[in-house]
Write an enzyme that holds these catalytic residues in place. Sequence first.
Site, PDB file in Angstrom:
ATOM      1  N   GLY A 100       2.261   4.507 -27.879  1.00 22.19           N
ATOM      2  CA  GLY A 100       3.388   4.915 -27.052  1.00 22.19           C
ATOM      3  C   GLY A 100       4.584   5.286 -27.914  1.00 22.19           C
ATOM      4  N   CYS A 101       5.771   5.208 -27.353  1.00 23.62           N
ATOM      5  CA  CYS A 101       7.007   5.542 -28.064  1.00 23.62           C
ATOM      6  C   CYS A 101       7.065   4.805 -29.397  1.00 23.62           C
ATOM      7  CB  CYS A 101       8.214   5.184 -27.200  1.00 23.62           C
ATOM      8  SG  CYS A 101       9.788   5.237 -28.071  1.00 23.62           S
TER       9      CYS A 101
END
Length: 259
Positions: A100-101
């Site tokens: 993810g981020c």
Amino acid sequence: MVLKTTTATLTSSPLPLLSSFLKPPFFSFPKLPLLKPFNSPRTLQSSSAPQMSWLNKLGFGARSSTDSAVDSSSSTSSIAQGPDEDVPAPGQQFAQFGAGCFWGVELAFQRVPGVTKTEVGYSHGYLHNPSYEDVCSGTTNHNEVVRVQYDPKECSFDTLLDVFWARHDPTTPNRQGNDVGTQYRSGIYFYTPEQEKAALESKDRQQKLLNRKIVTEILPAKKFYRAEEYHQQYLAKGGRFGFRQSSEKGCNDPIRCYG
């Protein structure tokens, strides 16, 4: 915009009058100002599709899908898909994760004792030397990754895997929370056969614990493209609002991933 007209006497044929208006150029576009960087880099990702659409039409920002297709068939694709040839410090090893981020993922690994360096970047795409905007366009297949350098005498690869599984949901394809796109896919990218074996065994154990299908890809590490400097240690430096989060070893404060 005001069109200048002249007085003319209509004749039996209106064509001479019309032709005077139909001569090119009919009008001209005003010069566009140079685009400035966004104040909040992560803002671009939350609504990347529509912003990239109009930016591309004006000739700015990320490449179009057609351009990416051209890049994919060119030599740049083979460069981007090549192995990571960077060398860790003596006595150290590399590991690479996508969860993810990459802001919050990097901070989680920064806190692990035995981790000596972390960098965020892009990998496993088809475009050589991609920018953040290229990756956000969704046309390059890059993943946001964290490359971890660690001392195997102080930190095992299994420890890094535990942090990886705890940091994200490995059952959501191309998505972590509100962040959606191929750049947010779950991935473990190994550098050695030992890392590959450990990753596969860890995935099996995690699969039994979750009792849901894990979509994490486990692949050889590819060329690592270091992200722009403002992304590096983003949360430890304070992010957009200047709220620094601790990167001290062993810190277990909740990680707040903000733009």
